[in-house]
Design an enzyme around this catalytic site. Structure first.
Site, PDB file in Angstrom:
ATOM      1  N   PRO A  86       3.724  -4.106  15.710  1.00 29.43           N
ATOM      2  CA  PRO A  86       3.845  -3.895  17.164  1.00 29.43           C
ATOM      3  C   PRO A  86       2.488  -3.769  17.853  1.00 29.43           C
ATOM      4  O   PRO A  86       2.409  -3.929  19.072  1.00 29.43           O
ATOM      5  CB  PRO A  86       4.636  -2.587  17.292  1.00 29.43           C
ATOM      6  CG  PRO A  86       4.970  -2.126  15.931  1.00 29.43           C
ATOM      7  CD  PRO A  86       4.352  -3.042  14.914  1.00 29.43           C
ATOM      8  N   CYS A 127      -1.306  19.344 -21.800  1.00 31.61           N
ATOM      9  CA  CYS A 127      -2.704  19.562 -22.215  1.00 31.61           C
ATOM     10  C   CYS A 127      -3.340  20.725 -21.461  1.00 31.61           C
ATOM     11  O   CYS A 127      -4.476  21.097 -21.747  1.00 31.61           O
ATOM     12  CB  CYS A 127      -3.528  18.286 -22.020  1.00 31.61           C
ATOM     13  SG  CYS A 127      -4.062  18.025 -20.309  1.00 31.61           S
ATOM     14  N   CYS A 171      -1.567  13.619 -14.904  1.00 33.61           N
ATOM     15  CA  CYS A 171      -2.418  14.760 -15.210  1.00 33.61           C
ATOM     16  C   CYS A 171      -3.815  14.474 -14.704  1.00 33.61           C
ATOM     17  O   CYS A 171      -4.371  13.406 -14.986  1.00 33.61           O
ATOM     18  CB  CYS A 171      -2.426  15.015 -16.718  1.00 33.61           C
ATOM     19  SG  CYS A 171      -3.589  16.320 -17.161  1.00 33.61           S
ATOM     20  N   ASP A 200       6.145   4.850  -1.445  1.00 37.73           N
ATOM     21  CA  ASP A 200       7.479   5.427  -1.269  1.00 37.73           C
ATOM     22  C   ASP A 200       8.566   4.830  -2.162  1.00 37.73           C
ATOM     23  O   ASP A 200       9.670   5.377  -2.251  1.00 37.73           O
ATOM     24  CB  ASP A 200       7.908   5.358   0.212  1.00 37.73           C
ATOM     25  CG  ASP A 200       7.893   3.933   0.782  1.00 37.73           C
ATOM     26  OD1 ASP A 200       8.118   2.975   0.027  1.00 37.73           O
ATOM     27  OD2 ASP A 200       7.679   3.796   2.004  1.00 37.73           O
ATOM     28  N   GLY A 244       3.137  -4.500   8.917  1.00 41.01           N
ATOM     29  CA  GLY A 244       3.082  -3.047   9.102  1.00 41.01           C
ATOM     30  C   GLY A 244       1.889  -2.362   8.497  1.00 41.01           C
ATOM     31  O   GLY A 244       2.007  -1.235   8.020  1.00 41.01           O
ATOM     32  N   THR A 245       0.745  -3.027   8.539  1.00 35.55           N
ATOM     33  CA  THR A 245      -0.477  -2.354   8.082  1.00 35.55           C
ATOM     34  C   THR A 245      -1.531  -2.413   9.167  1.00 35.55           C
ATOM     35  O   THR A 245      -1.680  -3.440   9.838  1.00 35.55           O
ATOM     36  CB  THR A 245      -1.026  -2.953   6.765  1.00 35.55           C
ATOM     37  OG1 THR A 245      -2.258  -2.290   6.453  1.00 35.55           O
ATOM     38  CG2 THR A 245      -1.245  -4.456   6.839  1.00 35.55           C
ATOM     39  N   GLN A 298       0.844  -1.199   0.000  1.00 36.85           N
ATOM     40  CA  GLN A 298       0.000   0.000   0.000  1.00 36.85           C
ATOM     41  C   GLN A 298       0.879   1.248   0.000  1.00 36.85           C
ATOM     42  O   GLN A 298       0.386   2.361  -0.029  1.00 36.85           O
ATOM     43  CB  GLN A 298      -0.871   0.007   1.256  1.00 36.85           C
ATOM     44  CG  GLN A 298      -1.842  -1.164   1.317  1.00 36.85           C
ATOM     45  CD  GLN A 298      -2.343  -1.387   2.733  1.00 36.85           C
ATOM     46  OE1 GLN A 298      -3.339  -0.821   3.164  1.00 36.85           O
ATOM     47  NE2 GLN A 298      -1.642  -2.215   3.478  1.00 36.85           N
ATOM     48  N   ASN A 299       2.190   1.052   0.073  1.00 38.54           N
ATOM     49  CA  ASN A 299       3.101   2.193   0.193  1.00 38.54           C
ATOM     50  C   ASN A 299       3.382   2.812  -1.166  1.00 38.54           C
ATOM     51  O   ASN A 299       3.433   2.122  -2.183  1.00 38.54           O
ATOM     52  CB  ASN A 299       4.414   1.757   0.850  1.00 38.54           C
ATOM     53  CG  ASN A 299       4.175   1.226   2.247  1.00 38.54           C
ATOM     54  OD1 ASN A 299       3.102   1.401   2.802  1.00 38.54           O
ATOM     55  ND2 ASN A 299       5.167   0.561   2.819  1.00 38.54           N
ATOM     56  N   HIS A 328      -1.522   1.559  -4.185  1.00 37.54           N
ATOM     57  CA  HIS A 328      -1.919   2.960  -3.992  1.00 37.54           C
ATOM     58  C   HIS A 328      -1.061   3.926  -4.798  1.00 37.54           C
ATOM     59  O   HIS A 328      -1.037   5.118  -4.499  1.00 37.54           O
ATOM     60  CB  HIS A 328      -1.878   3.319  -2.492  1.00 37.54           C
ATOM     61  CG  HIS A 328      -2.945   2.617  -1.700  1.00 37.54           C
ATOM     62  ND1 HIS A 328      -2.954   2.570  -0.318  1.00 37.54           N
ATOM     63  CD2 HIS A 328      -4.046   1.932  -2.101  1.00 37.54           C
ATOM     64  CE1 HIS A 328      -4.022   1.879   0.088  1.00 37.54           C
ATOM     65  NE2 HIS A 328      -4.683   1.472  -0.970  1.00 37.54           N
TER      66      HIS A 328
HETATM   67  P1  OAD Z   1      -1.273   2.860   8.895  1.00 35.84           P
HETATM   68  O1  OAD Z   1      -0.584   4.110   9.326  1.00 35.84           O
HETATM   69  O2  OAD Z   1      -2.746   2.841   8.946  1.00 35.84           O
HETATM   70  O3  OAD Z   1      -0.754   1.648   9.772  1.00 35.84           O
HETATM   71  C1  OAD Z   1       0.627   1.453   9.998  1.00 35.84           C
HETATM   72  C2  OAD Z   1       0.777   0.208  10.843  1.00 35.84           C
HETATM   73  O4  OAD Z   1       2.162  -0.046  10.973  1.00 35.84           O
HETATM   74  C3  OAD Z   1       0.199   0.340  12.250  1.00 35.84           C
HETATM   75  O5  OAD Z   1      -0.673  -0.766  12.499  1.00 35.84           O
HETATM   76  C4  OAD Z   1       1.431   0.296  13.156  1.00 35.84           C
HETATM   77  O6  OAD Z   1       1.178  -0.379  14.395  1.00 35.84           O
HETATM   78  C5  OAD Z   1       2.405  -0.485  12.300  1.00 35.84           C
HETATM   79  N1  OAD Z   1       3.826  -0.205  12.568  1.00 35.84           N
HETATM   80  C6  OAD Z   1       4.405   0.919  13.057  1.00 35.84           C
HETATM   81  N2  OAD Z   1       5.744   0.768  13.123  1.00 35.84           N
HETATM   82  C7  OAD Z   1       6.026  -0.466  12.655  1.00 35.84           C
HETATM   83  C8  OAD Z   1       7.236  -1.216  12.473  1.00 35.84           C
HETATM   84  N3  OAD Z   1       8.429  -0.707  12.779  1.00 35.84           N
HETATM   85  N4  OAD Z   1       7.136  -2.472  11.971  1.00 35.84           N
HETATM   86  C9  OAD Z   1       5.928  -3.011  11.662  1.00 35.84           C
HETATM   87  N5  OAD Z   1       4.768  -2.344  11.812  1.00 35.84           N
HETATM   88  C10 OAD Z   1       4.806  -1.095  12.302  1.00 35.84           C
HETATM   89  O7  OAD Z   1      -0.718   2.524   7.438  1.00 35.84           O
HETATM   90  P2  OAD Z   1      -1.362   1.555   6.339  1.00 35.84           P
HETATM   91  O8  OAD Z   1      -2.000   0.381   6.948  1.00 35.84           O
HETATM   92  O9  OAD Z   1      -0.321   1.355   5.307  1.00 35.84           O
HETATM   93  O10 OAD Z   1      -3.570   5.323   1.795  1.00 35.84           O
HETATM   94  O11 OAD Z   1      -2.479   2.510   5.753  1.00 35.84           O
HETATM   95  C11 OAD Z   1      -3.210   2.114   4.631  1.00 35.84           C
HETATM   96  C12 OAD Z   1      -3.481   3.303   3.779  1.00 35.84           C
HETATM   97  O12 OAD Z   1      -4.099   4.339   4.543  1.00 35.84           O
HETATM   98  C13 OAD Z   1      -2.250   4.005   3.231  1.00 35.84           C
HETATM   99  O13 OAD Z   1      -1.760   3.385   2.070  1.00 35.84           O
HETATM  100  C14 OAD Z   1      -2.724   5.385   2.953  1.00 35.84           C
HETATM  101  C15 OAD Z   1      -3.512   5.620   4.207  1.00 35.84           C
HETATM  102  O14 OAD Z   1      -4.526   6.565   4.118  1.00 35.84           O
HETATM  103  C16 OAD Z   1      -3.638   6.338   0.976  1.00 35.84           C
HETATM  104  O15 OAD Z   1      -2.999   7.371   1.119  1.00 35.84           O
HETATM  105  C17 OAD Z   1      -4.554   6.085  -0.164  1.00 35.84           C
END
Ligand code: OAD
Length: 252
Positions: free
Chosen positions: A219, A155, A133, A110, A192-193, A107-108, A125
């Site tokens: 975590p 454009c 554009c 970066d 990490g999601t 979902q990253n 994402h």
């Molecule tokens: P979140 O910020 O919602 O969740 C990040 C997760 O990573 C959390 O559950 C933390 O506990 C965990 N975390 C933090 N540090 C960590 C580490 N060192 N190792 C492992 N896990 C760790 O991010 P996403 O789940 O990626 O979308 O969010 C999903 C989407 O929501 C993103 O892609 C973005 C956001 O809005 C858009 O911008 C479209």
């Protein structure tokens, strides 16, 4: 029965269930880049605790104040360009040498998976290193472009980051590939999601319903934790290398 391990306990994993031909998915969110110094979204110091996502990551927000949105993404991109992939990303590269039939679904935006040498990456994402554009959809690779100066497409339409905003669809082809990979995978790492944003958050549930073995690394607990076969409360950069050692010892 589902089991949750609050400490690292790799020996609980049925390693003999897998072999070098096993299909493996690494499903990642912002947490895998946290140890590279890149802010997550929903942690206490994450972006969405400071900023309104509808102002920065929606068409309505972009219409209201395009410069605010473009500058926020430019700041993020500059921080990302300064950052380096961490042990979590590089462990995935190690794993991909063991498991040739493996993909990364992230979902990253970066680009750190690619910089770490990970292979077959599905970016659900989008990618902050591209613009598109907002009128004609033309994609502009930002490698040599200054994001702050590039405001208009040939454009005449406004340019914006090629990332998915709230209310927008995910890239169809990429999403299809991700679901196909998940439906046939035998092992998934969900790393990490927060498992809150759909349709991406559906992927671990889908893998589980198809019989895959799921290892979650986070975590904090998530809405998926109780479904995971193993849910490890640890940082990605700490847990993934330990899991790699276990699998490597089994398959070498
Ligand atoms: P979140 O910020 O919602 O969740 C990040 C997760 O990573 C959390 O559950 C933390 O506990 C965990 N975390 C933090 N540090 C960590 C580490 N060192 N190792 C492992 N896990 C760790 O991010 P996403 O789940 O990626 O979308 O969010 C999903 C989407 O929501 C993103 O892609 C973005 C956001 O809005 C858009 O911008 C479209």
């Amino acid at each position: 029965m589902d089991s949750i391990f609050h400490a690292m306990n790799p020996t609980s994993i049925p390693l003999d269930r897998f072999n070098r031909d096993s299909q493996v998915v690494f499903f990642t969110g912002a947490g895998i880049s946290a140890e590279s110094g890149i802010a997550t979204f929903r942690d206490p110091d994450g972006h969405w605790s400071k900023y309104d996502p509808m102002k920065l990551a929606s068409q309505a927000g972009f219409r209201e104040d395009p410069d605010l949105v473009l500058n926020w993404y430019a700041d993020r991109r500059e921080a990302i360009l300064q950052a380096q992939p961490n042990a979590g990303h590089t462990s995935i590269s190690d794993f991909q040498k063991l498991f040739k039939r493996s993909v990364v679904i992230t979902q990253n935006v970066d680009g750190l998976h690619e910089r770490a040498g990970n292979q077959t990456i599905y970016e659900l994402h989008g990618n902050i290193h591209r613009h598109k554009c907002n009128s004609c959809g033309k994609i502009i690779n930002l490698a040599n472009e200054n994001m702050r100066e590039l405001k208009r497409c040939d454009c005449g339409g406004r340019v914006r980051p090629d990332v998915v905003w709230f209310g927008e669809s995910l890239p169809r082809e990429t999403l299809n590939r991700a679901f196909n990979a998940v439906q046939s995978c035998e092992l998934m790492f969900s790393i990490g999601t927060s498992a809150q944003i759909y349709p991406a958050a559906q992927l671990p549930f889908e893998a589980k319903s198809r019989g895959a073995y799921i290892i979650e690394i986070n975590p904090e607990p998530t809405p998926f934790s109780r479904k995971a076969d193993v849910s490890v409360r640890d940082d990605a950069g700490s847990a993934l290398p330990k899991f790699y050692e276990e699998f490597h010892a089994q398959f070498k």
